[in-house]
Design a protein around this motif. Structure first.
Motif, PDB file in Angstrom:
ATOM      1  N   LEU A   1       9.160  -3.820  -6.115  1.00 20.53           N
ATOM      2  CA  LEU A   1       7.991  -2.952  -6.002  1.00 20.53           C
ATOM      3  C   LEU A   1       8.383  -1.575  -6.535  1.00 20.53           C
ATOM      4  N   VAL A   2       7.582  -1.034  -7.456  1.00 23.25           N
ATOM      5  CA  VAL A   2       7.871   0.283  -8.033  1.00 23.25           C
ATOM      6  C   VAL A   2       6.758   1.250  -7.616  1.00 23.25           C
ATOM      7  N   ASN A   3       7.163   2.405  -7.105  1.00 24.27           N
ATOM      8  CA  ASN A   3       6.231   3.384  -6.540  1.00 24.27           C
ATOM      9  C   ASN A   3       6.396   4.743  -7.211  1.00 24.27           C
ATOM     10  N   GLY A   4       5.277   5.440  -7.414  1.00 28.57           N
ATOM     11  CA  GLY A   4       5.312   6.811  -7.917  1.00 28.57           C
ATOM     12  C   GLY A   4       4.839   7.779  -6.853  1.00 28.57           C
ATOM     13  N   ASN A   5       5.602   8.854  -6.651  1.00 30.21           N
ATOM     14  CA  ASN A   5       5.250   9.892  -5.681  1.00 30.21           C
ATOM     15  C   ASN A   5       4.734  11.120  -6.420  1.00 30.21           C
ATOM     16  N   TYR A   6       3.498  11.507  -6.137  1.00 29.33           N
ATOM     17  CA  TYR A   6       2.871  12.604  -6.861  1.00 29.33           C
ATOM     18  C   TYR A   6       3.465  13.951  -6.458  1.00 29.33           C
ATOM     19  N   THR A   7       3.304  14.343  -5.208  1.00 36.61           N
ATOM     20  CA  THR A   7       3.772  15.656  -4.777  1.00 36.61           C
ATOM     21  C   THR A   7       5.292  15.729  -4.831  1.00 36.61           C
ATOM     22  N   GLY A   8       5.948  14.663  -4.441  1.00 35.62           N
ATOM     23  CA  GLY A   8       7.405  14.640  -4.490  1.00 35.62           C
ATOM     24  C   GLY A   8       7.967  14.539  -5.884  1.00 35.62           C
ATOM     25  N   GLY A   9       7.137  14.177  -6.867  1.00 35.17           N
ATOM     26  CA  GLY A   9       7.594  14.093  -8.241  1.00 35.17           C
ATOM     27  C   GLY A   9       8.751  13.138  -8.424  1.00 35.17           C
ATOM     28  N   SER A  10       8.645  11.938  -7.843  1.00 38.70           N
ATOM     29  CA  SER A  10       9.763  10.998  -7.916  1.00 38.70           C
ATOM     30  C   SER A  10       9.274   9.572  -8.101  1.00 38.70           C
TER      31      SER A  10
ATOM     32  N   ALA B   1       0.821  -1.213   0.000  1.00 36.73           N
ATOM     33  CA  ALA B   1       0.000   0.000   0.000  1.00 36.73           C
ATOM     34  C   ALA B   1       0.852   1.258   0.000  1.00 36.73           C
ATOM     35  N   CYS B   2       0.378   2.281  -0.737  1.00 43.05           N
ATOM     36  CA  CYS B   2       0.870   3.644  -0.552  1.00 43.05           C
ATOM     37  C   CYS B   2       0.221   4.164   0.731  1.00 43.05           C
ATOM     38  N   THR B   3       1.030   4.602   1.679  1.00 48.24           N
ATOM     39  CA  THR B   3       0.501   5.020   2.977  1.00 48.24           C
ATOM     40  C   THR B   3       1.028   6.405   3.357  1.00 48.24           C
ATOM     41  N   GLU B   4       0.332   7.009   4.300  1.00 45.00           N
ATOM     42  CA  GLU B   4       0.635   8.366   4.752  1.00 45.00           C
ATOM     43  C   GLU B   4       0.670   9.338   3.568  1.00 45.00           C
ATOM     44  N   THR B   5      -0.248   9.104   2.620  1.00 45.71           N
ATOM     45  CA  THR B   5      -0.395  10.050   1.512  1.00 45.71           C
ATOM     46  C   THR B   5      -1.060  11.319   2.026  1.00 45.71           C
ATOM     47  N   ARG B   6      -0.826  12.401   1.311  1.00 41.70           N
ATOM     48  CA  ARG B   6      -1.335  13.709   1.719  1.00 41.70           C
ATOM     49  C   ARG B   6      -0.940  14.051   3.160  1.00 41.70           C
ATOM     50  N   THR B   7       0.222  13.576   3.580  1.00 43.95           N
ATOM     51  CA  THR B   7       0.741  13.851   4.917  1.00 43.95           C
ATOM     52  C   THR B   7       2.160  14.372   4.729  1.00 43.95           C
ATOM     53  N   ALA B   8       2.347  15.665   4.868  1.00 47.85           N
ATOM     54  CA  ALA B   8       3.608  16.309   4.498  1.00 47.85           C
ATOM     55  C   ALA B   8       4.807  15.646   5.156  1.00 47.85           C
ATOM     56  N   GLY B   9       5.789  15.278   4.334  1.00 50.51           N
ATOM     57  CA  GLY B   9       7.038  14.720   4.832  1.00 50.51           C
ATOM     58  C   GLY B   9       6.951  13.316   5.374  1.00 50.51           C
ATOM     59  N   MET B  10       5.823  12.621   5.165  1.00 47.43           N
ATOM     60  CA  MET B  10       5.650  11.307   5.790  1.00 47.43           C
ATOM     61  C   MET B  10       5.205  10.225   4.816  1.00 47.43           C
ATOM     62  N   GLY B  11       5.371  10.420   3.522  1.00 45.19           N
ATOM     63  CA  GLY B  11       4.962   9.397   2.572  1.00 45.19           C
ATOM     64  C   GLY B  11       5.675   8.074   2.821  1.00 45.19           C
ATOM     65  N   SER B  12       4.951   6.962   2.704  1.00 46.20           N
ATOM     66  CA  SER B  12       5.536   5.653   2.956  1.00 46.20           C
ATOM     67  C   SER B  12       4.875   4.593   2.085  1.00 46.20           C
ATOM     68  N   VAL B  13       5.526   3.445   2.002  1.00 43.60           N
ATOM     69  CA  VAL B  13       4.921   2.250   1.417  1.00 43.60           C
ATOM     70  C   VAL B  13       4.932   1.180   2.498  1.00 43.60           C
ATOM     71  N   SER B  14       3.855   0.410   2.574  1.00 44.81           N
ATOM     72  CA  SER B  14       3.697  -0.568   3.652  1.00 44.81           C
ATOM     73  C   SER B  14       3.246  -1.905   3.083  1.00 44.81           C
TER      74      SER B  14
END
Length: 373
Positions: free
Chosen positions: A126-135, A77-90
């Motif tokens: 596992l490949v993840n895309g970060n929206y706000t972080g643009g990475s 799961a993409c977790t802690e989305t829309r949480t500034a500075g705390m994006g994670s994958v779980s």
């Protein structure tokens, strides 16, 4: 002769024996608080579409996008989305016998607001895309379902012409049919980025190239046709779908058409895109004013023709899926907080109501899996 007869009998017995199966729907959401349920699992009746709750998981903020391991034992799961500075994958274990979800691991996502995950067919990455972080980030997966620390994080700093495009926004990470490339639509840069992927390497992702989309289009989600010869990208800001011819990593534009009605608007909010398992129909979700599913037939040359629209019976259809049998289309309406099940006509592509409509706070992602009992 006796040996041949015995083999024939065994073959007949094997064909006549069928496993009992159970289908589960997995729902990720924006729960906005750790003390509220965030991941939901429902048992689905594949005749009526009825959904019965099996279990839930809280203690995590905004598990907004989910994907499953090949065997269906683990949830990522993409977790802690829309949480500034705390994006994670779980990662989580789903125990069907105990009807229980258990947290296994969590890693920093490599950028704010992770929004999309995909697992390589090897089960190792596992490949993840970060929206706000643009990475874009790549994580090793362990056999026990845990996620290792990222081996690659690639940030982007591009921009484009609209207010929403002042910086790069990776919105999906999709493997090619042979899973030797990863394609990542960048909503902020109006690009579909391409990366070479070699699962045998310690760092499997290698930057390669990109194609430009129409300025201001905002490419969002991306999908391949089951035959592997065509690909389709939904463009959030322009409200369009672009069809591509695909061959060995190369995309060649075939057609671009609107997913919305004829009323012009200054901006749109298209979201998700999927193709029926038989490859005959494409579906795209429109949020905002219309809140519908646009339906298209797919021609042999990969181009599209409009078939119709179906109301999603809710607000903001962020995500939807078509079950592997092609019988049902299920929609997650984020703002109205409901998941709606439609029956799909395999001949016409049209959708009809089943009456199945369950309430969930902020549903944002759906996955489905059938297990042999």
């Amino acid at each position: 002769m006796l040996k041949r007869s015995c083999l024939l009998l065994l073959a007949i017995l094997a064909n006549s024996f069928t496993y009992a199966q159970t289908t589960y729907l997995f729902v990720g959401s924006y729960n906005d608080a750790k003390d509220k349920d965030g991941i939901y699992i429902y048992r689905m009746d594949m005749e009526s579409g009825r959904l019965d709750k099996v279990c839930t998981f809280s203690a995590i903020m905004n598990p907004s996008y989910l994907t499953l391991s090949a065997n269906g034992q683990y949830i990522y799961a993409c977790t802690e989305t829309r949480t500034a500075g705390m994006g994670s994958v779980s990662s989580y274990r789903f125990d069907r016998q105990q009807r229980l979800i258990t947290l296994l691991s969590k890693q920093p996502s490599g950028g704010d607001n992770p929004v999309y995950l995909t697992v390589h067919k090897s089960g190792r990455w596992l490949v993840n895309g970060n929206y706000t972080g643009g990475s874009l980030s790549v994580f090793p997966l362990n056999s026990d379902g845990t996620i290792g620390a990222a081996v690659t994080v690639i940030p982007f700093t591009d921009s484009s012409i609209t207010e929403r495009q002042k910086s790069s926004h990776i919105h999906s990470t999709v493997f090619s049919p042979a899973q030797d490339y990863v394609f990542t639509p960048d909503l902020g840069a109006d690009k579909i980025r391409r990366f070479i992927f070699d699962a045998s390497q310690a760092k499997p992702l290698q930057a390669d190239s990109f194609i430009r989309t129409t300025p201001g289009s905002g490419p969002r989600h991306f999908t391949f046709h089951p035959n592997g010869r065509f690909a389709y990208c939904i463009e959030e800001l322009s409200g369009s779908v672009t069809a591509y011819k695909y061959n060995k990593g190369r995309l060649e534009s075939l057609q671009r058409l609107m997913t919305h009605d004829s009323v012009p608007r200054s901006f749109y909010s298209s979201a998700d895109i999927h193709i029926s398992p038989d490859g005959r129909f494409l579906y795209a979700s429109n949020r905002g004013v219309e809140n519908n599913i646009a339906i298209y037939s797919i021609h042999k040359n990969g181009t599209l023709s409009h078939v119709g629209y179906e109301s999603v019976l809710g607000d903001h259809p962020r995500n939807f899926l078509i079950d592997p049998s092609g019988k049902f289309l299920i929609v997650a309406n984020q703002l109205s907080g409901n998941v709606v099940v439609f029956k799909r006509n395999a001949q016409t592509g049209l959708l009809t109501k089943t009456g199945v409509d369950i309430k969930i706070q902020g549903p944002s992602c759906l996955q489905i899996r059938t297990y042999n009992d």
